[in-house]
Enzyme design. Structure first.
Site, PDB file in Angstrom:
ATOM      1  N   LYS A  45      44.247  48.658 -19.686  1.00 36.88           N
ATOM      2  CA  LYS A  45      43.442  47.917 -18.712  1.00 36.88           C
ATOM      3  C   LYS A  45      41.985  48.383 -18.607  1.00 36.88           C
ATOM      4  O   LYS A  45      41.322  48.175 -17.597  1.00 36.88           O
ATOM      5  CB  LYS A  45      44.089  47.911 -17.314  1.00 36.88           C
ATOM      6  CG  LYS A  45      45.559  47.592 -17.263  1.00 36.88           C
ATOM      7  CD  LYS A  45      46.051  46.558 -18.226  1.00 36.88           C
ATOM      8  CE  LYS A  45      45.685  45.144 -17.920  1.00 36.88           C
ATOM      9  NZ  LYS A  45      46.290  44.238 -18.951  1.00 36.88           N
ATOM     10  N   GLY A  47      39.647  47.410 -20.885  1.00 38.36           N
ATOM     11  CA  GLY A  47      38.758  46.498 -21.610  1.00 38.36           C
ATOM     12  C   GLY A  47      39.059  46.473 -23.102  1.00 38.36           C
ATOM     13  O   GLY A  47      38.221  46.039 -23.905  1.00 38.36           O
ATOM     14  N   HIS A 100      46.649  53.126 -27.465  1.00 31.37           N
ATOM     15  CA  HIS A 100      46.612  53.628 -26.086  1.00 31.37           C
ATOM     16  C   HIS A 100      47.100  55.082 -26.058  1.00 31.37           C
ATOM     17  O   HIS A 100      47.249  55.645 -24.963  1.00 31.37           O
ATOM     18  CB  HIS A 100      47.547  52.817 -25.185  1.00 31.37           C
ATOM     19  CG  HIS A 100      47.088  51.433 -24.832  1.00 31.37           C
ATOM     20  ND1 HIS A 100      45.776  51.116 -24.571  1.00 31.37           N
ATOM     21  CD2 HIS A 100      47.789  50.279 -24.648  1.00 31.37           C
ATOM     22  CE1 HIS A 100      45.702  49.823 -24.257  1.00 31.37           C
ATOM     23  NE2 HIS A 100      46.894  49.305 -24.299  1.00 31.37           N
ATOM     24  N   SER A 130      43.960  46.572 -11.921  1.00 30.55           N
ATOM     25  CA  SER A 130      44.262  45.674 -13.036  1.00 30.55           C
ATOM     26  C   SER A 130      45.682  45.939 -13.557  1.00 30.55           C
ATOM     27  O   SER A 130      46.455  45.012 -13.820  1.00 30.55           O
ATOM     28  CB  SER A 130      43.224  45.896 -14.144  1.00 30.55           C
ATOM     29  OG  SER A 130      43.499  45.101 -15.267  1.00 30.55           O
TER      30      SER A 130
HETATM   31  S1  PPS Z   1      45.499  45.926 -22.158  1.00 25.99           S
HETATM   32  O1  PPS Z   1      46.744  45.290 -21.631  1.00 25.99           O
HETATM   33  O2  PPS Z   1      45.529  47.393 -21.946  1.00 25.99           O
HETATM   34  O3  PPS Z   1      45.222  45.561 -23.541  1.00 25.99           O
HETATM   35  O4  PPS Z   1      44.354  45.347 -21.200  1.00 25.99           O
HETATM   36  P1  PPS Z   1      42.789  45.523 -21.463  1.00 25.99           P
HETATM   37  O5  PPS Z   1      42.355  44.487 -22.421  1.00 25.99           O
HETATM   38  O6  PPS Z   1      42.471  46.928 -21.758  1.00 25.99           O
HETATM   39  O7  PPS Z   1      42.180  45.214 -20.024  1.00 25.99           O
HETATM   40  C1  PPS Z   1      42.313  43.966 -19.393  1.00 25.99           C
HETATM   41  C2  PPS Z   1      41.185  43.894 -18.369  1.00 25.99           C
HETATM   42  O8  PPS Z   1      39.940  43.663 -19.048  1.00 25.99           O
HETATM   43  C3  PPS Z   1      39.345  42.481 -18.504  1.00 25.99           C
HETATM   44  N1  PPS Z   1      38.555  41.768 -19.518  1.00 25.99           N
HETATM   45  C4  PPS Z   1      37.248  41.481 -19.377  1.00 25.99           C
HETATM   46  N2  PPS Z   1      36.377  41.779 -18.399  1.00 25.99           N
HETATM   47  C5  PPS Z   1      35.097  41.314 -18.539  1.00 25.99           C
HETATM   48  N3  PPS Z   1      34.679  40.587 -19.595  1.00 25.99           N
HETATM   49  C6  PPS Z   1      35.531  40.260 -20.603  1.00 25.99           C
HETATM   50  N4  PPS Z   1      35.104  39.534 -21.622  1.00 25.99           N
HETATM   51  C7  PPS Z   1      36.888  40.731 -20.518  1.00 25.99           C
HETATM   52  N5  PPS Z   1      37.972  40.619 -21.305  1.00 25.99           N
HETATM   53  C8  PPS Z   1      38.979  41.258 -20.680  1.00 25.99           C
HETATM   54  C9  PPS Z   1      40.552  41.677 -18.028  1.00 25.99           C
HETATM   55  O9  PPS Z   1      40.174  40.633 -17.167  1.00 25.99           O
HETATM   56  C10 PPS Z   1      41.372  42.769 -17.368  1.00 25.99           C
HETATM   57  O10 PPS Z   1      40.774  43.235 -16.155  1.00 25.99           O
HETATM   58  P2  PPS Z   1      41.096  42.647 -14.701  1.00 25.99           P
HETATM   59  O11 PPS Z   1      40.395  43.572 -13.735  1.00 25.99           O
HETATM   60  O12 PPS Z   1      42.583  42.685 -14.536  1.00 25.99           O
HETATM   61  O13 PPS Z   1      40.544  41.262 -14.659  1.00 25.99           O
END
Ligand code: PPS
Length: 307
Positions: A45, A47, A100, A130
């Site tokens: 979570k 990014g 991870h 998240s």
């Molecule tokens: S995972 O399951 O670990 O692969 O998830 P991960 O991709 O690391 O994290 C998901 C969160 O990243 C946000 N996200 C973004 N935020 C801003 N801009 C962009 N382009 C973007 N892409 C993914 C996503 O919304 C999740 O955060 P939250 O706070 O839940 O919205």
């Protein structure tokens, strides 16, 4: 491979059995890195998907051909997940990999490697919120009964993939043992995406023209990724990820945690953070620029920055 209720414990850390087996985890710890590999490393979570999209686009000079045609897990597989060997044997060219795993589990495999390691961190309050919502939608993660219980589990390092504190501290404090290492934060990407993309492109020695940079920004914006089925996980069936409970692309904000944390929970978090991070020089951005200092519940948030 369903195994939605199975948890694999490996070196004391829990992993969802839907995606991991003891063999897949051992495969990762013995991974044969190539010098041309790029490895995105994150605690969940933070990014991850955003960075996978950025690097994919960078390699395609801003063209969305791959990012709109191939799911993220097929173009940037998690090395610890069971399907990784199949994905890699079917792909060509320099590999984009994701993990991870905590540093200790990959230290041997990375020793002496020239692979490029891109560590992406996010402020842990937003990670926690998240992750909490992700547990509601992902049927392979045990649904947490309540936010207070989830908060305690996070602070005690009892969630899947282990402790956020250990993850971030161990990777960053051992960066000197990794030949090619770049540290990036979710918040710097959010606040200045072009600068962050350029920073990553320099690290990966992948120069971009102005127009290519502009295209990357468009395709990897939150709104664009939210609609892209190759990254929003809507390709995954409802019985594995229930998008009615929460969306994978949920809010994409800095400072959303204020809408969930109570004042008391915030204090508790700050105390644990201060003690666990006392030996770290890392700093995080906790609020988006100009964010109000009041939570939805009307309680004033202590805006004093944590260092
Ligand atoms: S995972 O399951 O670990 O692969 O998830 P991960 O991709 O690391 O994290 C998901 C969160 O990243 C946000 N996200 C973004 N935020 C801003 N801009 C962009 N382009 C973007 N892409 C993914 C996503 O919304 C999740 O955060 P939250 O706070 O839940 O919205």
């Amino acid at each position: 491979m369903a195994r939605l209720d199975v948890t694999e414990t490996f070196h004391g850390i829990m992993f969802p059995g839907h995606l991991h087996t003891q063999d897949s985890l051992s495969y990762a710890t013995d991974f044969k890195f190539q010098d041309t590999d790029t490895l995105i490393v994150t605690y969940p979570k933070s990014g991850t998907t955003w960075m996978q999209e950025i690097v994919t686009l960078m390699r395609c000079k801003g063209h969305p051909e791959t990012s709109k045609a191939k799911p993220n897990w097929a173009r940037a597989p998690w090395i610890e997940q069971h399907y990784c060997p199949d994905v890699l044997s079917a792909s060509q060219g320099p590999r984009l990999l994701t993990t991870h795993l905590p540093y200790q589990l990959l230290a041997n495999a990375l020793h002496g490697s020239k692979a490029k390691v891109l560590y992406l961190a996010r402020n842990p309050k937003d990670v926690l919120v998240s992750y909490y919502h992700f547990h509601k939608m992902a049927k392979f993660l045990s649904a947490s009964e309540s936010f207070p219980g989830f908060l305690s589990a996070f602070l005690n390092g009892k969630l899947h993939y282990g402790s956020w504190f250990d993850h971030v501290k161990d990777w960053t404090s051992n960066s000197k043992n990794i030949q090619n290492f770049l540290y990036v934060t979710y918040e710097e990407m959010w606040m200045d995406l072009p600068r962050s993309v350029q920073k990553v492109s320099q690290f990966l020695v992948c120069p971009l023209l102005e127009e290519e940079l502009t295209n990357i920004q468009k395709v990897c914006s939150f709104n664009s990724m939210k609609e892209n089925s190759m990254v929003n996980y809507t390709l995954i069936s409802q019985d594995i990820m229930d998008h009615s409970k929460s969306r994978f692309m949920r809010k994409g904000e800095i400072g959303d945690w204020v809408n969930t944390f109570s004042m008391e929970q915030n204090r508790k978090f700050d105390d644990v953070y201060a003690s666990k991070m006392a030996d770290s020089s890392l700093t995080f951005v906790w609020y988006k620029p100009g964010q109000e200092t009041f939570s939805k519940s009307g309680m004033e948030i202590d805006i004093k920055p944590l260092t």
